[in-house]
Write an enzyme that holds these catalytic residues in place. Structure first.
Site, PDB file in Angstrom:
ATOM      1  CB  SER A 246      -9.849  -8.915  -0.223  1.00  7.85           C
ATOM      2  OG  SER A 246      -9.831  -8.977   1.415  1.00  7.85           O
TER       3      SER A 246
ATOM      4  NE  ARG B  29      11.035  -1.605  10.017  1.00 10.26           N
ATOM      5  CZ  ARG B  29      10.355  -3.244   9.846  1.00 10.26           C
ATOM      6  NH1 ARG B  29      10.326  -2.555  11.792  1.00 10.26           N
ATOM      7  NH2 ARG B  29       9.770  -3.996   9.552  1.00 10.26           N
TER       8      ARG B  29
ATOM      9  N   GLY C 211     -11.180   3.127   3.014  1.00  6.27           N
ATOM     10  CA  GLY C 211     -11.694   2.968   1.720  1.00  6.27           C
ATOM     11  C   GLY C 211     -11.160   2.422   0.523  1.00  6.27           C
TER      12      GLY C 211
ATOM     13  CG  ASP D  87     -12.586  -0.872   2.628  1.00  7.19           C
ATOM     14  OD1 ASP D  87     -12.287  -1.634   1.750  1.00  7.19           O
ATOM     15  OD2 ASP D  87     -11.523   0.163   3.075  1.00  7.19           O
TER      16      ASP D  87
ATOM     17  CD  GLU E 130      -3.490  -4.216   9.677  1.00  6.53           C
ATOM     18  OE1 GLU E 130      -3.295  -5.192  10.699  1.00  6.53           O
ATOM     19  OE2 GLU E 130      -2.860  -3.928  10.197  1.00  6.53           O
TER      20      GLU E 130
ATOM     21  CE  LYS F  10      -8.673   0.550   4.234  1.00  5.31           C
ATOM     22  NZ  LYS F  10      -9.262  -0.115   2.829  1.00  5.31           N
TER      23      LYS F  10
ATOM     24  CG  ASN G  57      -8.632  -8.580   6.002  1.00  3.04           C
ATOM     25  OD1 ASN G  57      -8.043  -9.042   6.896  1.00  3.04           O
ATOM     26  ND2 ASN G  57      -8.230  -7.583   5.047  1.00  3.04           N
TER      27      ASN G  57
ATOM     28  CD1 TRP H  54      -2.520   1.833   2.221  1.00  4.53           C
ATOM     29  CD2 TRP H  54      -2.732   1.467   0.478  1.00  4.53           C
ATOM     30  NE1 TRP H  54      -3.816   2.090   2.321  1.00  4.53           N
ATOM     31  CE2 TRP H  54      -3.798   2.413   0.881  1.00  4.53           C
ATOM     32  CE3 TRP H  54      -2.704   0.972  -0.841  1.00  4.53           C
ATOM     33  CZ2 TRP H  54      -4.318   2.980   0.152  1.00  4.53           C
ATOM     34  CZ3 TRP H  54      -3.592   1.396  -2.140  1.00  4.53           C
ATOM     35  CH2 TRP H  54      -4.825   2.333  -1.245  1.00  4.53           C
TER      36      TRP H  54
ATOM     37  CE  LYS I 156     -10.854  -2.702   4.901  1.00  8.16           C
ATOM     38  NZ  LYS I 156     -10.515  -3.918   3.615  1.00  8.16           N
TER      39      LYS I 156
HETATM   40  N1  LIG Z   1      -2.541  -3.426   0.090  1.00 11.31           N
HETATM   41  C1  LIG Z   1      -3.936  -2.797   0.593  1.00 11.31           C
HETATM   42  O1  LIG Z   1      -4.256  -3.235  -0.738  1.00 11.31           O
HETATM   43  C2  LIG Z   1      -4.624  -2.038   0.859  1.00 11.31           C
HETATM   44  C3  LIG Z   1      -4.619  -1.149   0.792  1.00 11.31           C
HETATM   45  C4  LIG Z   1      -5.896   0.142   1.281  1.00 11.31           C
HETATM   46  C5  LIG Z   1      -4.989  -0.166   2.808  1.00 11.31           C
HETATM   47  N2  LIG Z   1      -3.720  -1.076   3.226  1.00 11.31           N
HETATM   48  C6  LIG Z   1      -3.496  -0.841   4.493  1.00 11.31           C
HETATM   49  O2  LIG Z   1      -2.421  -0.412   4.489  1.00 11.31           O
HETATM   50  C7  LIG Z   1      -1.365  -1.030   6.232  1.00 11.31           C
HETATM   51  C8  LIG Z   1      -0.096  -1.952   5.370  1.00 11.31           C
HETATM   52  O3  LIG Z   1      -0.567  -3.073   4.031  1.00 11.31           O
HETATM   53  P1  LIG Z   1       0.151  -3.109   3.159  1.00 11.31           P
HETATM   54  O4  LIG Z   1      -0.534  -3.773   2.030  1.00 11.31           O
HETATM   55  O5  LIG Z   1       1.571  -2.048   2.599  1.00 11.31           O
HETATM   56  O6  LIG Z   1       1.386  -3.580   4.278  1.00 11.31           O
HETATM   57  P2  LIG Z   1       2.455  -4.709   3.796  1.00 11.31           P
HETATM   58  O7  LIG Z   1       2.817  -6.196   4.181  1.00 11.31           O
HETATM   59  O8  LIG Z   1       2.891  -5.333   2.164  1.00 11.31           O
HETATM   60  O9  LIG Z   1       3.373  -3.950   3.567  1.00 11.31           O
HETATM   61  C9  LIG Z   1       3.745  -3.421   5.827  1.00 11.31           C
HETATM   62  C10 LIG Z   1       5.477  -2.891   5.301  1.00 11.31           C
HETATM   63  O10 LIG Z   1       5.129  -2.535   6.384  1.00 11.31           O
HETATM   64  C11 LIG Z   1       6.359  -2.196   6.943  1.00 11.31           C
HETATM   65  N3  LIG Z   1       7.062  -2.059   8.081  1.00 11.31           N
HETATM   66  C12 LIG Z   1       6.571  -2.419   9.748  1.00 11.31           C
HETATM   67  N4  LIG Z   1       6.844  -1.549  10.603  1.00 11.31           N
HETATM   68  C13 LIG Z   1       7.418  -0.559  10.172  1.00 11.31           C
HETATM   69  C14 LIG Z   1       7.408   0.693  10.922  1.00 11.31           C
HETATM   70  N5  LIG Z   1       8.076   0.883  12.502  1.00 11.31           N
HETATM   71  N6  LIG Z   1       8.482   1.291  10.023  1.00 11.31           N
HETATM   72  C15 LIG Z   1       8.449   1.443   8.810  1.00 11.31           C
HETATM   73  N7  LIG Z   1       8.262   0.063   8.021  1.00 11.31           N
HETATM   74  C16 LIG Z   1       7.785  -0.502   8.830  1.00 11.31           C
HETATM   75  C17 LIG Z   1       7.091  -3.654   6.576  1.00 11.31           C
HETATM   76  O11 LIG Z   1       8.160  -3.966   6.650  1.00 11.31           O
HETATM   77  C18 LIG Z   1       6.315  -3.568   6.014  1.00 11.31           C
HETATM   78  O12 LIG Z   1       7.235  -3.073   4.436  1.00 11.31           O
HETATM   79  C19 LIG Z   1      -2.111  -2.147   6.759  1.00 11.31           C
HETATM   80  O13 LIG Z   1      -2.937  -1.907   7.790  1.00 11.31           O
HETATM   81  C20 LIG Z   1      -3.594  -2.412   5.549  1.00 11.31           C
HETATM   82  O14 LIG Z   1      -5.134  -3.062   6.116  1.00 11.31           O
HETATM   83  C21 LIG Z   1      -2.820  -1.477   2.768  1.00 11.31           C
HETATM   84  O1  LIG Z   2      -6.537  -7.076   0.911  1.00  6.95           O
HETATM   85  P1  LIG Z   2      -7.173  -6.032   2.243  1.00  6.95           P
HETATM   86  O2  LIG Z   2      -8.215  -7.088   3.002  1.00  6.95           O
HETATM   87  O3  LIG Z   2      -6.361  -5.880   3.239  1.00  6.95           O
HETATM   88  O4  LIG Z   2      -7.761  -4.892   1.355  1.00  6.95           O
HETATM   89  C1  LIG Z   2      -6.868  -3.882   0.464  1.00  6.95           C
HETATM   90  C2  LIG Z   2      -7.597  -2.487   1.261  1.00  6.95           C
HETATM   91  O5  LIG Z   2      -8.046  -2.368   2.432  1.00  6.95           O
HETATM   92  C3  LIG Z   2      -9.025  -2.890   0.478  1.00  6.95           C
HETATM   93  O6  LIG Z   2      -9.621  -1.324   0.310  1.00  6.95           O
END
Ligand SMILES: NC(=O)c1ccc[n+]([C@@H]2O[C@H](COP(=O)([O-])OP(=O)(O)OC[C@H]3O[C@@H](n4cnc5c(N)ncnc54)[C@H](O)[C@@H]3O)[C@@H](O)[C@H]2O)c1
Ligand SMILES: O=P(O)(O)OC[C@H](O)CO
Length: 326
Positions: free
Chosen positions: A253, A35, A135, A243, A275, A107, A255, A15, A190
């Site tokens: 997704s 990091r 979203g 969402d 998550e 989230k 989840n 993300w 969600k």
């Molecule tokens: N992937 C999606 O489609 C998406 C969309 C919307 C929201 N989100 C939300 O975004 C958040 C992250 O999801 P993601 O998909 O990127 O996960 P991910 O596992 O792909 O990446 C998480 C990243 O955070 C880094 N990290 C962890 N602790 C850290 C710290 N203290 N300092 C710096 N970096 C650190 C990890 O090294 C990793 O690169 C979650 O809460 C998720 O629900 C994800």
């Molecule tokens: O792949 P998920 O279930 O973490 O969903 C990613 C986003 O939160 C969708 O909006």
């Protein structure tokens, strides 16, 4: 013209990398912080993040493992998993100029404290200004430039609107809001409900059951939101219903995919952040503390904790006393 010409992203996962692409498309100067210096060097050399294979990074995105460099942006997006948010913000806080907007993009709800994402930021970086972006938005879709709309909320409406100007583009459309808590509740709940939807699919309970589960799950999300003073239009908006619909629609997704595996009796997918797994117990505790009934979320938490079987949880949900629809 936005005040926020430079944007840093903390967290180079799926993300974070997609949001770096968003900010670059919006014309901002972008720094993406990883990091781990080796991870940063690999992304910088390949101009691609292995979390988002096949999607080249724009030339205008700088990659760094230097947090002080990342802290020099006009606004910061924090894109680490919810349970890592406090640690990430605590490291960043002493490096940030006073008043820097710090936008939570995770989230979830913090374990132990029951704090929402902007509350964690406000505690860990009291001199910053917290906001939330949430979203229906899969990282892969967003990074590819497919059309997406999200909600961006801050207590100060002018700040939320300015952040929207900084990130918005013809393919990424944020709506501004001041209902911070409503946005946070939708995103956290969600994920748990999407696990339940995946379980229904994994158990092959049928499309009617999936629609019923999603709808009754939404009723729970609304009840919790109301208990926290969230606005109806937020709960039925992009960060709530929007969402939930996306995440309950299928295995894109993570989840839903986790629930699908549980429903099929398979191990959870490795290396994929779901998550809702971490949010489920704290969501249930929070709801109980406010006297809010969330039977679907409770069932997910109990299944994950191993205190009930999937079949027993489904039976218990169906055998609840008949009641008025609300
Ligand atoms: N992937 C999606 O489609 C998406 C969309 C919307 C929201 N989100 C939300 O975004 C958040 C992250 O999801 P993601 O998909 O990127 O996960 P991910 O596992 O792909 O990446 C998480 C990243 O955070 C880094 N990290 C962890 N602790 C850290 C710290 N203290 N300092 C710096 N970096 C650190 C990890 O090294 C990793 O690169 C979650 O809460 C998720 O629900 C994800
Ligand atoms: O792949 P998920 O279930 O973490 O969903 C990613 C986003 O939160 C969708 O909006």
């Amino acid at each position: 013209m936005t005040r926020f010409q430079t944007i840093s992203i903390i967290g180079a996962g799926a993300w974070g990398t997609a949001l770096a692409a968003v900010a670059a498309r919006a014309g901002r100067g972008v720094t993406l912080y990883a990091r781990d210096p080796d991870h940063a060097a690999r992304i910088a050399a390949a101009r691609e993040n292995p979390r988002l294979p096949g999607i080249p990074l724009a030339d205008s995105i700088s990659i760094t493992a230097d947090l002080a460099q990342a802290a020099r942006a006009a606004a910061v997006l924090i894109v680490v998993p919810a349970q890592h948010l406090r640690g990430a913000v605590m490291h960043l806080a002493p490096l940030l100029p006073d008043g820097t907007p710090v936008v939570a993009c995770a989230k979830g709800i913090e374990h132990g404290t029951h704090k929402f994402m902007t509350e964690v930021i406000a505690e860990a970086a009291p001199h910053a200004t917290a906001a939330i972006l949430s979203g229906p938005s899969f990282a892969d879709d967003v990074a590819r430039g497919l059309p997406t709309a999200v909600t961006l909320a801050a207590q100060d409406e002018a700040l939320a609107a300015d952040l929207v100007q900084a990130l918005g583009s013809p393919t990424f459309r944020p709506y501004h809001s001041t209902d911070v808590r409503g946005v946070e509740i939708g995103g956290a709940a969600k994920n748990v409900l999407a696990i339940a939807a995946g379980i229904v699919a994994g158990r092959k309970l049928g499309a009617s059951a999936l629609a019923a589960l999603t709808t009754r799950g939404f009723a729970e999300l609304v009840r919790l939101g109301r208990a926290f003073g969230a606005r109806g239009e937020t709960l039925t908006g992009l960060s709530g219903l929007g969402d939930l619909i996306l995440s309950c629609a299928g295995p894109q997704s993570r989840n839903f995919a986790a629930g699908l595996a549980l429903g099929r009796g398979e191990p959870l997918p490795a290396g994929k952040l779901a998550e809702g797994q971490y949010t489920a117990p704290v969501l249930v505790e929070l709801a109980a503390s406010r006297g809010v009934e969330m039977p679907v979320a409770q069932a997910v938490a109990a299944i994950l904790a191993g205190t009930v079987t999937i079949d027993a949880a489904i039976e218990a949900l169906m055998l609840r006393p008949f009641k008025a629809e609300e």
